[in-house]
Design an enzyme around this catalytic site. Structure first.
Site, short mmCIF file in Angstrom:
data_model
loop_
_atom_site.label_atom_id
_atom_site.label_comp_id
_atom_site.label_asym_id
_atom_site.label_seq_id
_atom_site.Cartn_x
_atom_site.Cartn_y
_atom_site.Cartn_z
N MET A 28 28.86 60.63 135.97
CA MET A 28 30.11 60.05 136.44
C MET A 28 31.35 60.64 135.78
O MET A 28 32.43 60.60 136.37
CB MET A 28 30.07 58.53 136.30
CG MET A 28 29.05 57.87 137.22
SD MET A 28 29.12 58.44 138.95
CE MET A 28 30.71 57.77 139.44
N PHE A 84 35.15 67.08 150.02
CA PHE A 84 33.75 67.31 149.73
C PHE A 84 33.42 66.83 148.32
O PHE A 84 34.22 67.00 147.40
CB PHE A 84 33.43 68.81 149.83
CG PHE A 84 32.14 69.21 149.19
CD1 PHE A 84 30.93 68.81 149.72
CD2 PHE A 84 32.13 69.99 148.04
CE1 PHE A 84 29.73 69.18 149.12
CE2 PHE A 84 30.95 70.37 147.44
CZ PHE A 84 29.74 69.96 147.98
N GLN A 93 19.20 69.27 137.75
CA GLN A 93 20.29 70.22 137.52
C GLN A 93 19.78 71.51 136.89
O GLN A 93 18.76 71.52 136.21
CB GLN A 93 21.36 69.58 136.64
CG GLN A 93 22.09 68.47 137.36
CD GLN A 93 23.12 67.76 136.50
OE1 GLN A 93 23.37 68.11 135.36
NE2 GLN A 93 23.72 66.72 137.07
N GLY A 94 20.48 72.60 137.17
CA GLY A 94 20.11 73.89 136.62
C GLY A 94 19.04 74.61 137.41
O GLY A 94 18.55 75.66 136.99
N LYS A 95 18.69 74.09 138.57
CA LYS A 95 17.64 74.70 139.39
C LYS A 95 18.20 75.46 140.60
O LYS A 95 17.44 75.90 141.45
CB LYS A 95 16.65 73.63 139.85
CG LYS A 95 15.92 72.97 138.70
CD LYS A 95 14.94 71.92 139.19
CE LYS A 95 14.23 71.26 138.01
NZ LYS A 95 13.26 70.25 138.47
N GLU A 127 33.04 74.10 134.21
CA GLU A 127 33.07 75.51 134.59
C GLU A 127 31.93 75.89 135.53
O GLU A 127 32.10 76.74 136.41
CB GLU A 127 33.05 76.40 133.35
CG GLU A 127 34.31 76.24 132.51
CD GLU A 127 34.23 76.97 131.18
OE1 GLU A 127 33.19 77.57 130.86
OE2 GLU A 127 35.24 76.93 130.45
N HIS A 131 32.50 77.59 139.20
CA HIS A 131 31.82 78.84 139.55
C HIS A 131 31.05 78.70 140.87
O HIS A 131 31.11 79.58 141.73
CB HIS A 131 30.87 79.26 138.42
CG HIS A 131 30.05 80.46 138.75
ND1 HIS A 131 30.58 81.73 138.80
CD2 HIS A 131 28.75 80.57 139.09
CE1 HIS A 131 29.63 82.58 139.15
NE2 HIS A 131 28.51 81.90 139.33
N ILE A 132 30.33 77.60 141.02
CA ILE A 132 29.57 77.36 142.25
C ILE A 132 30.50 77.31 143.45
O ILE A 132 30.25 77.95 144.48
CB ILE A 132 28.73 76.07 142.14
CG1 ILE A 132 27.57 76.29 141.18
CG2 ILE A 132 28.25 75.59 143.51
CD1 ILE A 132 26.89 75.01 140.72
N TYR A 133 31.58 76.55 143.34
CA TYR A 133 32.51 76.42 144.47
C TYR A 133 33.12 77.77 144.82
O TYR A 133 33.26 78.11 146.00
CB TYR A 133 33.60 75.39 144.15
CG TYR A 133 33.07 74.01 143.84
CD1 TYR A 133 31.97 73.49 144.52
CD2 TYR A 133 33.64 73.23 142.86
CE1 TYR A 133 31.47 72.23 144.23
CE2 TYR A 133 33.16 71.97 142.57
CZ TYR A 133 32.07 71.48 143.25
OH TYR A 133 31.59 70.23 142.96
#
Length: 169
Positions: A28, A84, A93-95, A127, A131-133
């Site tokens: 959250m 979004f 996470q991290g996969k 971060e 990076h993903i976005y």
């Protein structure tokens, strides 16, 4: 991996899964909300919004396992935009799910809802999310100085957006 991920509309039986994430401070903090809710409050929110056209909420599956929750919120049919948001279960996470999940919802928004713009808010200290976005094609649109209170201090946030004509899948 993308071919093993799929979205399913949120159902009432998914609320327990969401509740676990919504009460997790580590999750959250990056939704810029306190980790406080009750199952009753979550159920009432679900019931109140169940027939709304202003948002679409999904459970993300990898094969048959629930791995996340994501949605498009405040869908504006006139201006054809929506916010979004995504939440990946901490155990998942991290996969690499977040990038492909983001692409799935972007394609849904552009190809099913005929939106022309998706936007999001992200705390700059996140971060990995930024990076993903960016990898999906979202671009910085603006910055909000010391806007969100996360882990005991105020942090800058960015508004990022992606236009349909700029999206390359």
């Amino acid at each position: 991996m993308r071919d093993t991920l799929h979205l399913r509309p949120l159902e009432k039986e998914d609320l327990e899964f969401i509740y676990k994430m919504r009460t997790n401070p580590n999750v959250m903090d990056y939704w810029c909300d306190e980790p406080y809710t009750t199952m009753d409050k979550l159920r009432k929110s679900y019931e109140a919004g169940h027939d709304s056209d202003s948002h679409r909420q999904f459970i993300l599956y990898h094969s048959k396992e629930k791995v996340g929750y994501l949605g498009l919120f405040d869908i504006d049919a006139r201006h054809r935009n929506a916010e979004f948001a995504i939440m990946i279960d901490p155990a998942q996470q991290g996969k690499g799910y977040a990038t492909d999940a983001t692409r799935l919802i972007v394609e849904y928004g552009f190809n099913q809802l005929n939106l022309r713009k998706l936007f999001l808010f992200v705390v700059n200290i996140n971060e990995k999310a930024v990076h993903i976005y960016q990898k999906v094609g979202f671009q910085m649109e603006g910055e909000l100085k010391k806007h969100f209170f996360v882990d005991g201090s105020y942090h800058d946030a960015s508004i990022m957006s992606l236009f349909r004509e700029d999206y390359v899948n």
